[in-house]
Design an enzyme around this catalytic site. Structure first.
Site, mmCIF file in Angstrom:
data_model
loop_
_atom_site.group_PDB
_atom_site.id
_atom_site.type_symbol
_atom_site.label_atom_id
_atom_site.label_comp_id
_atom_site.label_asym_id
_atom_site.label_seq_id
_atom_site.Cartn_x
_atom_site.Cartn_y
_atom_site.Cartn_z
ATOM 1 N N HIS A 83 34.329 41.658 29.747
ATOM 2 C CA HIS A 83 35.524 41.395 30.546
ATOM 3 C C HIS A 83 35.818 42.507 31.544
ATOM 4 O O HIS A 83 36.393 42.248 32.615
ATOM 5 C CB HIS A 83 36.741 41.176 29.635
ATOM 6 C CG HIS A 83 36.705 39.864 28.912
ATOM 7 N ND1 HIS A 83 37.047 38.675 29.524
ATOM 8 C CD2 HIS A 83 36.358 39.540 27.645
ATOM 9 C CE1 HIS A 83 36.921 37.677 28.668
ATOM 10 N NE2 HIS A 83 36.504 38.176 27.514
ATOM 11 N N ASP A 126 36.487 41.761 35.423
ATOM 12 C CA ASP A 126 37.631 42.254 36.199
ATOM 13 C C ASP A 126 37.158 42.978 37.454
ATOM 14 O O ASP A 126 37.747 42.830 38.532
ATOM 15 C CB ASP A 126 38.477 43.197 35.351
ATOM 16 C CG ASP A 126 39.230 42.475 34.240
ATOM 17 O OD1 ASP A 126 39.285 41.227 34.267
ATOM 18 O OD2 ASP A 126 39.763 43.164 33.345
ATOM 19 N N GLU A 154 39.853 32.866 38.074
ATOM 20 C CA GLU A 154 38.865 33.109 39.124
ATOM 21 C C GLU A 154 39.098 32.229 40.338
ATOM 22 O O GLU A 154 38.200 32.010 41.143
ATOM 23 C CB GLU A 154 37.449 32.909 38.579
ATOM 24 C CG GLU A 154 37.123 31.508 38.116
ATOM 25 C CD GLU A 154 37.415 31.285 36.632
ATOM 26 O OE1 GLU A 154 36.766 30.400 36.051
ATOM 27 O OE2 GLU A 154 38.295 31.970 36.068
ATOM 28 N N ASN A 167 31.691 37.230 32.165
ATOM 29 C CA ASN A 167 32.382 37.816 31.011
ATOM 30 C C ASN A 167 31.512 37.786 29.765
ATOM 31 O O ASN A 167 31.486 38.750 28.983
ATOM 32 C CB ASN A 167 33.685 37.059 30.749
ATOM 33 C CG ASN A 167 34.742 37.316 31.812
ATOM 34 O OD1 ASN A 167 34.801 38.394 32.383
ATOM 35 N ND2 ASN A 167 35.561 36.319 32.083
ATOM 36 N N ASP A 226 36.779 28.865 44.208
ATOM 37 C CA ASP A 226 36.560 29.123 42.787
ATOM 38 C C ASP A 226 35.207 29.810 42.614
ATOM 39 O O ASP A 226 34.210 29.387 43.211
ATOM 40 C CB ASP A 226 36.584 27.818 41.990
ATOM 41 C CG ASP A 226 36.637 28.063 40.494
ATOM 42 O OD1 ASP A 226 37.730 28.404 40.008
ATOM 43 O OD2 ASP A 226 35.600 27.926 39.831
#
Length: 278
Positions: free
Chosen positions: A169, A173, A199, A164, A156
């Site tokens: 965002h 990405d 994630e 973000n 994780d």
């Protein structure tokens, strides 16, 4: 005759096919756009795809032009003002990723991409959860039958929401794609890395026991902490927490290994993150 289309690989209307003809195709948030994406990361008039027409009046090539969009137009992760499109190019428009296909047999090319969508995460190009779970089942059966080691990492990205919130965002990405690349280039050919959602990632390690799995996990943790994740010139330092589990003789199902690794991941996060727990 050459035909071309776009296939939505990630974002709104995933799997949708948009045929490209002899006229321009405008893309944006505006209701007047030929292809509309209703999200804030897409400008009202974002970009346009234009055909090059030959002497017979038939399209023979296509190019994309950015229309001074706020967030830019990307071809294969490179920001462009204009670019000639080649078969297989990935276009990013806001948070949407589309694939450009050109072929004399566009139907078969499209159906190949739809099959890929069933097994591949459109953002990172890693196996998706469904494909990863299929791989887990295969490797678990082989490991059990031949009494061979099998280990699993559940990973994780720490505090990913901050990426973000601070950078947007699109940057988030980009960070996910870059992390997926880091996994691909630092694992063995027989290892399987997948995106499980958000994630969270997982790595299947055939023929690796608990000691070897922990070494691999620690290597990935250190590589991530040292890597320069960046988007549009902004650095995005990332760390990861990793749970490590290995098949035991008592395991009846591969999800038992996954659940143990997932529990160990949360132990690592509770202990302060940026660490490996086995």
């Amino acid at each position: 005759m050459r035909e071309a289309c776009l296939v939505v690989m990630y974002g709104e209307s995933i799997g949708r096919r948009i045929s490209l003809g002899a006229g321009p195709l405008t893309i944006g948030r505006s209701t007047e756009s030929d292809l509309q994406f209703e999200e804030e990361s897409v400008s009202r008039n974002h970009c346009r795809i234009d055909p090059t027409i030959n002497a017979s009046g038939v399209p023979e090539a296509w190019s994309i032009s950015d229309l001074h969009s706020t967030n830019g137009t990307y071809v294969n992760d490179r920001g462009v003002e204009s670019a000639v499109l080649n078969h297989g190019d990935h276009l990013q428009i806001g948070r949407n990723i589309l694939k450009f296909l050109v072929s004399g047999h566009i139907e078969s090319a499209y159906h190949e991409e739809i099959y890929r969508l069933v097994t591949t995460d459109g953002l990172t190009n890693l196996p998706n959860r469904r494909a990863f779970e299929d791989a887990m089942q295969r490797e678990f059966s082989r490991s059990t039958r031949y009494t061979r080691p099998l280990s699993l990492l559940v990973i994780d990205i720490d505090h990913f929401k901050k990426i973000n919130d601070v950078h947007g965002h699109l940057a988030g990405d980009a960070a996910l794609r870059q992390f997926a690349t880091l996994l691909r280039v630092n694992l063995r050919r027989d290892d399987v890395a997948g995106r499980m959602g958000g994630e969270e990632f997982a790595v299947l390690l055939p023929e690796i026991d608990g000691v070897g799995a922990k070494i691999t996990a620690e290597k990935l943790r250190q590589l991530t902490a040292r890597h320069r994740f960046e988007f549009e010139g902004a650095l995005m330092p990332l760390t990861v927490s990793i749970g490590v589990a290995t098949r035991t003789a008592e395991d009846q199902d591969p999800m038992e290994i996954y659940r143990r690794a997932d529990e160990l991941l949360f132990t690592a996060k509770r202990a302060g993150r940026n660490r490996v727990q086995s």
